[in-house]
Structures are given as structure tokens and as C-alpha cells.
Design an enzyme around this catalytic site. Structure first.
Site, short mmCIF file in Angstrom:
data_model
loop_
_atom_site.label_atom_id
_atom_site.label_comp_id
_atom_site.label_asym_id
_atom_site.label_seq_id
_atom_site.Cartn_x
_atom_site.Cartn_y
_atom_site.Cartn_z
N GLN A 122 -11.17 9.57 10.72
CA GLN A 122 -11.07 8.21 11.25
C GLN A 122 -12.06 7.95 12.38
O GLN A 122 -12.37 6.78 12.69
CB GLN A 122 -9.64 7.96 11.74
CG GLN A 122 -9.38 6.60 12.34
CD GLN A 122 -9.62 5.44 11.40
OE1 GLN A 122 -10.13 4.39 11.81
NE2 GLN A 122 -9.27 5.61 10.15
N LYS A 178 0.86 -1.18 0.00
CA LYS A 178 0.00 0.00 0.00
C LYS A 178 0.89 1.22 0.00
O LYS A 178 1.83 1.32 0.79
CB LYS A 178 -0.93 0.05 1.22
CG LYS A 178 -1.94 1.21 1.11
CD LYS A 178 -2.80 1.37 2.35
CE LYS A 178 -2.06 2.14 3.43
NZ LYS A 178 -2.96 2.57 4.54
N GLY A 201 -1.54 0.72 18.13
CA GLY A 201 -1.86 0.34 16.75
C GLY A 201 -1.12 1.21 15.76
O GLY A 201 -1.56 2.32 15.44
N LYS A 224 5.62 11.22 16.38
CA LYS A 224 4.22 11.34 16.80
C LYS A 224 4.04 10.81 18.22
O LYS A 224 4.73 9.88 18.64
CB LYS A 224 3.30 10.57 15.85
CG LYS A 224 3.01 11.30 14.54
CD LYS A 224 1.91 10.56 13.79
CE LYS A 224 1.46 11.31 12.56
NZ LYS A 224 0.35 10.62 11.87
N GLY A 233 -3.00 6.85 16.69
CA GLY A 233 -2.51 7.99 15.91
C GLY A 233 -1.04 7.94 15.56
O GLY A 233 -0.63 8.48 14.53
N ARG A 269 -9.94 -0.73 8.19
CA ARG A 269 -8.98 -1.67 8.76
C ARG A 269 -8.36 -1.10 10.02
O ARG A 269 -8.03 -1.83 10.95
CB ARG A 269 -7.94 -2.10 7.74
CG ARG A 269 -6.89 -1.09 7.31
CD ARG A 269 -5.73 -0.99 8.26
NE ARG A 269 -4.57 -0.34 7.66
CZ ARG A 269 -3.73 0.42 8.30
NH1 ARG A 269 -3.92 0.74 9.58
NH2 ARG A 269 -2.67 0.94 7.69
#
Length: 322
Positions: free
Chosen positions: A138, A67, A293, A227, A221, A110
């Protein structure tokens, strides 16, 4: 080659479908049957964009692909989504390019699916109050996915842009749920039993002292170096579960606590091990559980492969000579 448009992709795969597809790749990862390849993630130097390529393969499915895409922060002013991505699947037997799938919607579901799987495995069974920190594109995916695995009765939400929080609250109420638009992230944290953070923040916005014992947090995030959404002390206080440990400590929420020496990579439990029964999840009602995640290629490839299977089975999509 089969080409699946954004509009068609939205009709082929639901969030419930995505939850099961992502569960399958987490299990395959835990069993050593699927692997994510090294991630490319770069600042473009044009349009303030961040661009990345994620690739991987699952020999149990089988599927193979990548991707490519990223974040273009000025797109909303052009009537486009800030997140843009496309998935390219290859025939695992020959290496020929087999399908090109528009992945904006699929990326959204997803990501929601990965968070929901963590919630299904780790949140208390009776958890019914959801906190959403970050109400951008999101956020509704996260709400719908969480509602598929827990009976959500009320939502508390906050965003840096109050107008965004108000729009999200209206959308939640239109779904028949109570929603409180909060003025601070602290108010969200103190009210919630499940917290999902989904922001582009580069500084902590969820602090240790705000989170009640027994809370489950899905930190969705952080997917780039720098981040950060959570106080490192909160990360260190939680039982930590990840999509992929090496990625979590390099570009995920765990990067900061790990760099500070507050956690070790060996303390991170892959969610796939919980799904296979190789590792335990929540141990007590008082545990704070955290899912970091980061988003791995196999999640994207699994939902794209499902879209391709369904398009072929129903004669949809565009077939071109390539």
C-alpha cells in the site's frame, strides 16, 4: 455482465481519478444520499486468512454493490498479492448483477485516495515532508496519492522488515524524491509533517510524544477489531476525522481510545462534512489532525463504477451472458 480484469482496471482509473471519485462519495454520505451497509469481517480459520464483505449504495450516482475479499498473509511466497478482492456491481434499477471488477489495484488507489483527501483538507498547506510507517504494497499508493495533493520534497520511511524499507526507499528515489530509510518509527514521526501509517499492527507503533504540533496523520491500517497503530493518548490529543464514525469506533484506530473512555463518538467529524463545508477542518497551525481511515464500501464501489463506465465507453472488458 461486464468483467474487468486486474490488468485492465489498472489502465482505467488513476490515483487522481480515485481521489475525485472518493471525494464524491464522501460528499454523498454527508448529504445522506449514500450509505454503507453492515460489514462482515471474519477470521477464516484456513491459511491464516481474514475475509470480509463490504456493501453499500449511492442513490445520487447511482450505483449498488459489494466488495468481497481480504488478507492472505502467505500469498507473497506464491507470487501473489497478500490482499485479494473483487467488486460486484448491480443494476440499481433491477437488481441484476451488472459487472465484476478485479479490485486489488483499485483497493490500493482508493485507500490512497481517502488518505490524500484527508491530507488535502487537513494538512498544513506548506507541509512537504512525508512519513510512511509500513512499506508494504500500500505504501507506494499512499505516496503517489499524497504527492497529488501536496508538494512532497522528502520522504522518511520505516517498516518492521528493513529489507522492505530499503526497497521502498529505492522506489521513492527512482521517482525523483529524497527518501530516508529510518531504523525506528520514532525517527519517522519526529521528521515528518504528514504521517501515513499503513501496517497490520495490533499494538501502538506511533506514540504521542514523538509527534510534533501541526502534524497531520492518516491512520490507514486499522480495519478490524484488535488492530492498532497509534498510542491512544495520541488519538485523544488530536482533532479526529473519519470516513464513518460508527466503523471508526468499532474496527478503526479509534476503537481503543473510545473503549478507554478517552474520546466520544460525538467528537469524530466525518470527512464528508469538511468537504461540503458543513464542518471545519484544521483550526490552527498547531493542531494535530488525525484521519481514521477504516475503508468503507462506497469508496470501492465508486472506483469500480468509474472503471465500468470507462470500459463501456471504450468497448473494453469482457461481456458474458449471465
Amino acid at each position: 455482465m461486464l468483467i474487468i480484469s486486474e490488468t485492465l482496471a489498472q489502465t482505467l482509473v488513476s490515483v487522481e481519478d480515485a481521489i475525485e471519485a472518493v471525494s464524491g462519495v464522501f460528499v454523498a454520505m454527508a448529504r445522506g444520499e449514500a450509505r454503507n451497509y453492515p460489514v462482515v469481517r471474519e477470521v477464516v480459520g484456513h491459511a491464516d486468512a481474514v475475509y470480509g464483505v463490504k456493501a453499500g449504495g449511492d442513490v445520487s450516482a447511482p450505483f449498488l454493490g459489494l466488495k468481497a475479499g481480504g488478507y492472505w498473509p502467505h500469498n507473497l511466497g506464491r507470487g501473489l498479492s497478500n490482499h485479494q478482492s473483487s467488486t460486484l456491481l448491480f443494476d440499481p434499477g433491477t437488481g441484476r448483477a451488472a459487472a465484476l471488477v478485479s479490485a486489488n489495484h483499485l483497493t490500493g488507489i482508493r485507500t490512497g485516495a481517502a488518505s490524500a483527501l484527508a491530507t488535502r483538507c487537513l494538512a498544513r498547506e506548506n507541509a512537504a515532508v512525508l512519513g510512511i510507517i509500513g512499506t508494504g504494497g500500500q505504501s507506494l499508493h499512499q505516496l503517489r496519492a499524497t504527492a497529488a495533493v501536496r508538494c512532497i520534497k522528502r520522504v522518511h520511511a520505516w517498516d518492521m522488515q528493513p529489507a522492505s524499507t530499503a526497497r521502498f526507499a529505492d522506489a521513492v528515489r527512482a521517482m525523483g524524491l529524497d527518501c530516508v530509510a529510518e531504523s525506528t518509527p520514532e525517527a519517522v514521526a519526529r521528521a515528518a509533517e504528514i504521517i501515513v501509517t499503513v501496517t497490520p499492527s495490533q499494538a501502538p507503533i506511533l506514540m504521542r510524544d514523538w509527534v510534533r504540533p501541526g502534524t497531520h496523520i492518516s491512520a490507514m491500517g486499522a480495519d478490524t477489531k484488535g488492530k492498532q497503530e497509534l498510542d491512544p493518548a495520541l488519538v485523544a490529543a488530536a482533532r479526529i476525522f473519519v470516513d464513518e464514525a460508527a466503523q471508526a469506533i468499532s474496527i478503526g484506530e479509534c476503537q481503543h481510545a473510545h473503549a478507554a473512555g478517552l474520546i466520544r463518538e460525538a467528537e469524530l467529524t466525518p470527512l464528508g462534512q469538511v468537504l461540503t463545508g458543513a464542518a471545519g477542518g484544521r483550526r490552527s497551525p498547531e493542531d494535530i489532525t488525525l484521519f481514521d481511515g477504516t475503508g468503507v464500501a462506497l469508496q470501492d464501489l465508486a472506483v469500480a463504477d468509474l472503471a465500468v463506465q470507462r470500459a463501456r465507453a471504450t468497448g473494453r472488458g469482457i461481456v458474458v451472458d449471465y
